[in-house]
Design a protein around this motif. Sequence first.
Motif, PDB file in Angstrom:
ATOM      1  N   ARG A 186      38.967  76.825  18.141  1.00 51.38           N
ATOM      2  CA  ARG A 186      38.647  75.413  17.830  1.00 51.38           C
ATOM      3  C   ARG A 186      38.288  75.246  16.361  1.00 51.38           C
ATOM      4  NH1 ARG A 186      32.885  74.304  19.698  1.00 51.38           N
ATOM      5  NH2 ARG A 186      32.639  75.684  17.898  1.00 51.38           N
ATOM      6  N   ASP A 187      37.431  76.097  15.860  1.00 53.57           N
ATOM      7  CA  ASP A 187      36.979  75.950  14.471  1.00 53.57           C
ATOM      8  C   ASP A 187      38.125  76.133  13.490  1.00 53.57           C
ATOM      9  OD1 ASP A 187      34.442  75.507  15.426  1.00 53.57           O
ATOM     10  OD2 ASP A 187      33.708  77.540  15.004  1.00 53.57           O
ATOM     11  N   TYR A 188      38.967  77.139  13.720  1.00 49.58           N
ATOM     12  CA  TYR A 188      40.107  77.333  12.821  1.00 49.58           C
ATOM     13  C   TYR A 188      41.088  76.171  12.918  1.00 49.58           C
ATOM     14  CZ  TYR A 188      38.881  82.061  11.381  1.00 49.58           C
ATOM     15  OH  TYR A 188      38.256  83.152  10.821  1.00 49.58           O
ATOM     16  N   PHE A 189      41.313  75.675  14.147  1.00 46.69           N
ATOM     17  CA  PHE A 189      42.217  74.534  14.299  1.00 46.69           C
ATOM     18  C   PHE A 189      41.654  73.299  13.612  1.00 46.69           C
ATOM     19  CE2 PHE A 189      43.568  70.614  16.199  1.00 46.69           C
ATOM     20  CZ  PHE A 189      44.943  70.740  16.220  1.00 46.69           C
ATOM     21  N   ASN A 190      40.398  72.973  13.907  1.00 41.30           N
ATOM     22  CA  ASN A 190      39.797  71.761  13.348  1.00 41.30           C
ATOM     23  C   ASN A 190      39.800  71.782  11.830  1.00 41.30           C
ATOM     24  OD1 ASN A 190      39.352  70.966  15.963  1.00 41.30           O
ATOM     25  ND2 ASN A 190      37.125  71.023  15.863  1.00 41.30           N
ATOM     26  N   ASN A 191      39.439  72.889  11.241  1.00 38.01           N
ATOM     27  CA  ASN A 191      39.401  72.987   9.781  1.00 38.01           C
ATOM     28  C   ASN A 191      40.788  72.786   9.178  1.00 38.01           C
ATOM     29  OD1 ASN A 191      36.646  73.452   9.785  1.00 38.01           O
ATOM     30  ND2 ASN A 191      36.850  75.675   9.749  1.00 38.01           N
ATOM     31  N   ALA A 192      41.783  73.421   9.801  1.00 38.39           N
ATOM     32  CA  ALA A 192      43.144  73.280   9.282  1.00 38.39           C
ATOM     33  C   ALA A 192      43.666  71.862   9.469  1.00 38.39           C
ATOM     34  CB  ALA A 192      44.071  74.277   9.973  1.00 38.39           C
ATOM     35  N   ALA A 193      43.400  71.249  10.636  1.00 37.67           N
ATOM     36  CA  ALA A 193      43.866  69.884  10.889  1.00 37.67           C
ATOM     37  C   ALA A 193      43.274  68.908   9.875  1.00 37.67           C
ATOM     38  CB  ALA A 193      43.509  69.465  12.312  1.00 37.67           C
ATOM     39  N   LYS A 194      41.995  69.084   9.553  1.00 37.19           N
ATOM     40  CA  LYS A 194      41.357  68.217   8.548  1.00 37.19           C
ATOM     41  C   LYS A 194      41.989  68.403   7.179  1.00 37.19           C
ATOM     42  CE  LYS A 194      36.918  68.210  10.999  1.00 37.19           C
ATOM     43  NZ  LYS A 194      35.537  68.758  11.007  1.00 37.19           N
ATOM     44  N   GLU A 195      42.321  69.654   6.836  1.00 39.46           N
ATOM     45  CA  GLU A 195      42.979  69.905   5.552  1.00 39.46           C
ATOM     46  C   GLU A 195      44.353  69.248   5.489  1.00 39.46           C
ATOM     47  OE1 GLU A 195      43.078  74.084   4.832  1.00 39.46           O
ATOM     48  OE2 GLU A 195      40.891  74.264   4.620  1.00 39.46           O
ATOM     49  N   TYR A 196      45.008  69.143   6.636  1.00 45.75           N
ATOM     50  CA  TYR A 196      46.312  68.473   6.679  1.00 45.75           C
ATOM     51  C   TYR A 196      46.190  66.948   6.739  1.00 45.75           C
ATOM     52  CZ  TYR A 196      48.691  72.948   7.453  1.00 45.75           C
ATOM     53  OH  TYR A 196      49.189  74.224   7.318  1.00 45.75           O
ATOM     54  N   GLY A 197      44.948  66.429   6.834  1.00 48.43           N
ATOM     55  CA  GLY A 197      44.733  64.991   6.769  1.00 48.43           C
ATOM     56  C   GLY A 197      44.427  64.313   8.078  1.00 48.43           C
ATOM     57  N   ALA A 198      44.202  65.083   9.139  1.00 50.69           N
ATOM     58  CA  ALA A 198      43.895  64.485  10.437  1.00 50.69           C
ATOM     59  C   ALA A 198      42.382  64.335  10.608  1.00 50.69           C
ATOM     60  CB  ALA A 198      44.466  65.329  11.568  1.00 50.69           C
ATOM     61  N   GLU A 199      41.997  63.480  11.556  1.00 50.39           N
ATOM     62  CA  GLU A 199      40.597  63.294  11.932  1.00 50.39           C
ATOM     63  C   GLU A 199      40.387  63.848  13.338  1.00 50.39           C
ATOM     64  OE1 GLU A 199      37.378  59.664  12.806  1.00 50.39           O
ATOM     65  OE2 GLU A 199      39.436  59.219  12.129  1.00 50.39           O
ATOM     66  N   ILE A 200      39.350  64.614  13.534  1.00 53.32           N
ATOM     67  CA  ILE A 200      39.000  65.101  14.875  1.00 53.32           C
ATOM     68  C   ILE A 200      38.017  64.089  15.463  1.00 53.32           C
ATOM     69  CG2 ILE A 200      38.126  67.021  16.244  1.00 53.32           C
ATOM     70  CD1 ILE A 200      40.622  67.697  14.595  1.00 53.32           C
ATOM     71  N   VAL A 201      38.489  63.269  16.405  1.00 50.85           N
ATOM     72  CA  VAL A 201      37.659  62.174  16.898  1.00 50.85           C
ATOM     73  C   VAL A 201      36.725  62.604  18.023  1.00 50.85           C
ATOM     74  CG1 VAL A 201      39.299  60.406  16.164  1.00 50.85           C
ATOM     75  CG2 VAL A 201      39.485  61.380  18.473  1.00 50.85           C
ATOM     76  N   ILE A 202      37.055  63.703  18.706  1.00 46.52           N
ATOM     77  CA  ILE A 202      36.171  64.224  19.758  1.00 46.52           C
ATOM     78  C   ILE A 202      36.551  65.670  20.026  1.00 46.52           C
ATOM     79  CG2 ILE A 202      37.664  63.406  21.645  1.00 46.52           C
ATOM     80  CD1 ILE A 202      35.107  62.938  23.297  1.00 46.52           C
ATOM     81  N   THR A 203      35.549  66.484  20.293  1.00 49.07           N
ATOM     82  CA  THR A 203      35.756  67.887  20.669  1.00 49.07           C
ATOM     83  C   THR A 203      34.960  68.146  21.938  1.00 49.07           C
ATOM     84  OG1 THR A 203      36.008  68.563  18.357  1.00 49.07           O
ATOM     85  CG2 THR A 203      35.488  70.283  19.951  1.00 49.07           C
ATOM     86  N   GLU A 204      35.604  68.693  22.941  1.00 46.67           N
ATOM     87  CA  GLU A 204      34.964  68.947  24.233  1.00 46.67           C
ATOM     88  C   GLU A 204      35.249  70.374  24.683  1.00 46.67           C
ATOM     89  OE1 GLU A 204      33.107  67.101  26.326  1.00 46.67           O
ATOM     90  OE2 GLU A 204      33.128  65.174  25.266  1.00 46.67           O
ATOM     91  N   GLY A 205      34.183  71.111  25.023  1.00 43.24           N
ATOM     92  CA  GLY A 205      34.332  72.445  25.578  1.00 43.24           C
ATOM     93  C   GLY A 205      34.192  72.421  27.089  1.00 43.24           C
ATOM     94  N   TYR A 206      34.763  73.410  27.748  1.00 43.50           N
ATOM     95  CA  TYR A 206      34.641  73.515  29.204  1.00 43.50           C
ATOM     96  C   TYR A 206      34.591  74.993  29.594  1.00 43.50           C
ATOM     97  CZ  TYR A 206      39.671  74.469  28.991  1.00 43.50           C
ATOM     98  OH  TYR A 206      40.895  75.014  28.696  1.00 43.50           O
ATOM     99  N   ILE A 207      34.000  75.277  30.754  1.00 45.28           N
ATOM    100  CA  ILE A 207      33.885  76.658  31.204  1.00 45.28           C
ATOM    101  C   ILE A 207      35.146  77.062  31.971  1.00 45.28           C
ATOM    102  CG2 ILE A 207      31.364  76.567  31.288  1.00 45.28           C
ATOM    103  CD1 ILE A 207      31.576  76.239  34.327  1.00 45.28           C
ATOM    104  N   ALA A 208      35.382  78.364  32.041  1.00 44.63           N
ATOM    105  CA  ALA A 208      36.623  78.871  32.629  1.00 44.63           C
ATOM    106  C   ALA A 208      36.786  78.465  34.091  1.00 44.63           C
ATOM    107  CB  ALA A 208      36.660  80.396  32.496  1.00 44.63           C
ATOM    108  N   GLU A 209      35.669  78.330  34.805  1.00 40.30           N
ATOM    109  CA  GLU A 209      35.750  78.013  36.240  1.00 40.30           C
ATOM    110  C   GLU A 209      35.861  76.516  36.520  1.00 40.30           C
ATOM    111  OE1 GLU A 209      33.358  79.821  34.796  1.00 40.30           O
ATOM    112  OE2 GLU A 209      34.041  81.836  35.367  1.00 40.30           O
ATOM    113  N   GLU A 210      35.827  75.695  35.494  1.00 44.48           N
ATOM    114  CA  GLU A 210      35.836  74.238  35.691  1.00 44.48           C
ATOM    115  C   GLU A 210      37.176  73.776  36.265  1.00 44.48           C
ATOM    116  OE1 GLU A 210      34.490  70.339  33.047  1.00 44.48           O
ATOM    117  OE2 GLU A 210      34.008  72.378  32.398  1.00 44.48           O
ATOM    118  N   ARG A 211      37.117  72.830  37.200  1.00 40.80           N
ATOM    119  CA  ARG A 211      38.331  72.320  37.824  1.00 40.80           C
ATOM    120  C   ARG A 211      38.424  70.795  37.797  1.00 40.80           C
ATOM    121  NH1 ARG A 211      39.508  76.426  36.661  1.00 40.80           N
ATOM    122  NH2 ARG A 211      40.289  78.208  37.876  1.00 40.80           N
ATOM    123  N   ASP A 212      37.335  70.111  37.543  1.00 41.88           N
ATOM    124  CA  ASP A 212      37.343  68.650  37.503  1.00 41.88           C
ATOM    125  C   ASP A 212      37.034  68.206  36.076  1.00 41.88           C
ATOM    126  OD1 ASP A 212      37.108  65.936  37.774  1.00 41.88           O
ATOM    127  OD2 ASP A 212      35.751  66.009  39.495  1.00 41.88           O
TER     128      ASP A 212
END
Length: 384
Positions: A186-212
């Motif tokens: 996530r951190d490497y993606f977000n940093n690179a996306a911002k350098e390319y001119g995009a905005e990260i409007v929301i970031t959400e994490g989830y656990i491996a067992e999550e289904r809903d």
Amino acid sequence: MSNINRRTLIKGSLAAAVAGTSLSRAAYADTDPILLGVSGPLTGPNAQYGTQWKQGFDLALDEIMAAGGINGRKLAYTFEDSQSDPRQSVAIAQKFVSDPRIVLELGDFSSPASMAASPIYQRGGLVQFGFTNSHPDFTKGGDFMWSTSVSQADEQPLLARYAVKGLGLKRLAVLHLNTDWGRTSRDYFNNAAKEYGAEIVITEGYIAEERDFRSTLVRVRDANPDGLVLISYYSDGALIARQARQIGLKQVICAASSVYSPKFLELGGDAVEDVHVGTRYFPEDPRPEVQKFIAGFKKKYNGQEPDAFNAYSYDAMNMAAAVVKIGGTDRRAIRDAFAKVKDVPSVIFGTATFDVATRRVKGAMNAELVVRKGQFALWDGKPT
């Protein structure tokens, strides 16, 4: 017991252990197979990857033995089930390090599981070959850590470039596994996306067992992105895509290479149509290494299509064989052999040679794909 007697007993025990190790090595020197240890998931939420590993390993071993083995000797592996759990990988590391038959270790599946065990392998002088360990810090654990996995520091900027520069997305929602691998990616993606001119409007994490994921996806919808980015494995990635479409999210979805598998298409169905994926492996690549692998895999497994994790393990076993041919059965010589192998034929890299400074291979192939009519296809280069 006196201190003198205790010291004598300890010295005697150590001497016996060394003698026992020497005898064990001698006993296995000429007759038994050269043995590799594999630490990875055979049960638990990542069990499918262990199954895929075994398919790739076994295909490579068939070819290695048909070519004469390792200087006439058989190469084999023993697979210990870690469930990709750091507690289990540590116990397995202790077992492998203390077993003189094991000359090289492969695994674990996830970087956290591998990195938890790294100190044991480093102290024990046994190479830990983390062929799916993309965490940039994995090979920093010591000179016995080597990897053919593309680092997230290299891979995630490629996905960011695809999403922002290629597809023209400017407002991104990022959903990621809440693991060390997921957060680092996530951190490497977000940093690179911002350098390319995009905005990260929301970031959400989830656990491996999550289904809903519906409550998470409602928050994503309220943030009004023009693209969703999934830093996921194929099972959770497919489920997120299904639930996103069910609640009416029609935005473009981009996903990390970790979803690239026929299972992603099977589990996602219509919901993964038009999902964009960057990957290190694509079966339509005309290179002879790729086509040989695919033909051999289909023949061995009754027409089954291989995926990237089959390719990773196939490459890893071939690399292990190349290293053992140079280093023999001495653990330190095997470590040194990783710096000596040159241009090993590889599905993922074409030919693979290690950068000794990073203990990783550079130059992985990169394919930008999109799901069309239920199949992965090369992206036509047109923005969404």
